[in-house]
Enzyme design. Sequence first.
Site, PDB file in Angstrom:
ATOM      1  N   ASP A 129     -55.626 -34.644   8.737  1.00  0.00           N
ATOM      2  CA  ASP A 129     -55.950 -33.963   7.482  1.00  0.00           C
ATOM      3  C   ASP A 129     -54.652 -33.345   6.973  1.00  0.00           C
ATOM      4  O   ASP A 129     -54.121 -32.412   7.567  1.00  0.00           O
ATOM      5  CB  ASP A 129     -57.007 -32.876   7.759  1.00  0.00           C
ATOM      6  CG  ASP A 129     -57.364 -32.071   6.510  1.00  0.00           C
ATOM      7  OD1 ASP A 129     -56.747 -32.283   5.452  1.00  0.00           O
ATOM      8  OD2 ASP A 129     -58.272 -31.214   6.617  1.00  0.00           O
ATOM      9  N   LYS A 174     -54.151 -29.294  -3.878  1.00  0.00           N
ATOM     10  CA  LYS A 174     -53.095 -28.443  -3.336  1.00  0.00           C
ATOM     11  C   LYS A 174     -51.715 -28.953  -3.723  1.00  0.00           C
ATOM     12  O   LYS A 174     -50.980 -28.261  -4.391  1.00  0.00           O
ATOM     13  CB  LYS A 174     -53.233 -28.335  -1.815  1.00  0.00           C
ATOM     14  CG  LYS A 174     -54.276 -27.295  -1.434  1.00  0.00           C
ATOM     15  CD  LYS A 174     -55.366 -27.783  -0.588  1.00  0.00           C
ATOM     16  CE  LYS A 174     -56.470 -26.739  -0.465  1.00  0.00           C
ATOM     17  NZ  LYS A 174     -57.519 -27.172   0.438  1.00  0.00           N
ATOM     18  N   TRP A 203     -59.992 -25.191   9.175  1.00  0.00           N
ATOM     19  CA  TRP A 203     -60.277 -26.520   8.623  1.00  0.00           C
ATOM     20  C   TRP A 203     -60.577 -27.536   9.718  1.00  0.00           C
ATOM     21  O   TRP A 203     -61.522 -28.329   9.601  1.00  0.00           O
ATOM     22  CB  TRP A 203     -59.151 -26.995   7.707  1.00  0.00           C
ATOM     23  CG  TRP A 203     -59.135 -26.226   6.423  1.00  0.00           C
ATOM     24  CD1 TRP A 203     -58.160 -25.368   5.981  1.00  0.00           C
ATOM     25  CD2 TRP A 203     -60.172 -26.184   5.423  1.00  0.00           C
ATOM     26  NE1 TRP A 203     -58.525 -24.818   4.766  1.00  0.00           N
ATOM     27  CE2 TRP A 203     -59.744 -25.295   4.409  1.00  0.00           C
ATOM     28  CE3 TRP A 203     -61.413 -26.804   5.280  1.00  0.00           C
ATOM     29  CZ2 TRP A 203     -60.508 -25.022   3.269  1.00  0.00           C
ATOM     30  CZ3 TRP A 203     -62.180 -26.533   4.145  1.00  0.00           C
ATOM     31  CH2 TRP A 203     -61.727 -25.659   3.157  1.00  0.00           C
TER      32      TRP A 203
HETATM   33  C1  LIG Z   1     -58.611 -27.291   1.121  1.00  0.00           C
HETATM   34  C2  LIG Z   1     -58.683 -28.017   2.398  1.00  0.00           C
HETATM   35  C3  LIG Z   1     -59.806 -28.775   2.754  1.00  0.00           C
HETATM   36  C4  LIG Z   1     -61.050 -28.873   1.883  1.00  0.00           C
HETATM   37  O1  LIG Z   1     -60.762 -29.531   0.717  1.00  0.00           O
HETATM   38  P1  LIG Z   1     -61.913 -29.828  -0.377  1.00  0.00           P
HETATM   39  O2  LIG Z   1     -61.193 -30.732  -1.302  1.00  0.00           O
HETATM   40  O3  LIG Z   1     -62.283 -28.504  -0.979  1.00  0.00           O
HETATM   41  O4  LIG Z   1     -63.049 -30.447   0.314  1.00  0.00           O
HETATM   42  C5  LIG Z   1     -59.784 -29.446   3.960  1.00  0.00           C
HETATM   43  N1  LIG Z   1     -58.722 -29.395   4.779  1.00  0.00           N
HETATM   44  C6  LIG Z   1     -57.625 -28.661   4.469  1.00  0.00           C
HETATM   45  C7  LIG Z   1     -56.468 -28.640   5.411  1.00  0.00           C
HETATM   46  C8  LIG Z   1     -57.574 -27.955   3.268  1.00  0.00           C
HETATM   47  O5  LIG Z   1     -56.488 -27.239   2.967  1.00  0.00           O
END
Ligand SMILES: *Cc1c(COP(=O)(O)O)cnc(C)c1O
Length: 359
Positions: free
Chosen positions: A171, A195, A101
């Site tokens: 993030d 999530k 990511w």
């Molecule tokens: C799932 C995830 C993303 C991407 O998320 P989207 O909502 O599909 O764009 C980015 N960073 C992390 C750490 C993730 O777990």
Amino acid sequence: MTRVFNFSAGPAMLPEPVLNRARDEMLDWHGSGMSIMEVSHRGKLFLSVAEKAEQDLRELLNIPDDYEVLFMQGGATLLFSLIPMNLAAGKVTQYIQTGSWSKKAIAAASKICPVEVVADSSGTGYDRAPAQATWDTVPDSSYLHYCMNETIHGVEFPFVPKGLDCPLIADCSSNILSRPMPVNEFGLIYAGAQKNIGPAGLTLVIVRKDLLDLCPDSIPDVLNFSKLAASDSMLNTPPTYSWYLAGLVFEWLKEQGGLEEMEQRNRRKAQRLYAAIDGSDFYHNPVQLDSRSLMNVPFTLADSSLDTEFVRQAEAAGLISLKGHRSVGGMRASIYNAMPEAGIEALVSFMAEFERKSA
Ligand SMILES: *Cc1c(COP(=O)(O)O)cnc(C)c1O
């Protein structure tokens, strides 16, 4: 009806009481004769939902008043581009690379601004959060970005970086709300909802107000953090149902005792699962002990030819979505807030039984 234990990385399991409440309120929200998805985002019904959700989130994460909360769309992936578009301000940006990511975030930013990768754990197979003392930081940057929990590699930072001379951006898509976080130490925190917050379609951004002065007027208004903040995230129609459901999750978290309580539960759950993996020669987790994620637990089998059979039998036992990400293989158990401790017990028992039968 049988509910399974769903270990999907995202969209992921939601708390059952939240789903029950959403069902109960579906046709007639609080006596309005309508569902909350059928009303104007500018009307007082939805505004009450929106404001309560933000208030509860602020309480849960102890968000200071000099921070804005944005309820956006586009996922964390769009934020990979929006952060440099809004905040790079013509200067170099710093990134830490610790897995898939953060690597994607770097690729997206590289199209927009100068990027300096100041630490990179790819050389050791993304098995750790590199200690801050090993970072090769550069002066006069606009911000430093890292991924606090690498969802695919199962690497979570055990520390918050300190003493930087630029704003810190994280993030937190897969670990927000899993434990208390010192929001005041960050310039910006963001997370896709699917999530640990609610359904897909909503992206949360928590940003320190002074940074909004950096957002250039040249970018489209719906992508501009400053414009979104000024309109209370209602520049155009927001994802109202996802916002409502996130609000129900926030209420549920408060009823559970807040993020201190969630952290204790999440530590117990993760410790139980890692202990089962470490206590056997049959299962293996490659991440260094101090960097192991509380939320995403990847593991391999000593004999990878049994992977397919493991996933098949697990599914038959009501343990769903344990297949690892296609880029790393093996298995992965995502154990967010909504995964009850009973789900971990069921998984650990299944793993012991599978090992016994395969010996
Ligand atoms: C799932 C995830 C993303 C991407 O998320 P989207 O909502 O599909 O764009 C980015 N960073 C992390 C750490 C993730 O777990």
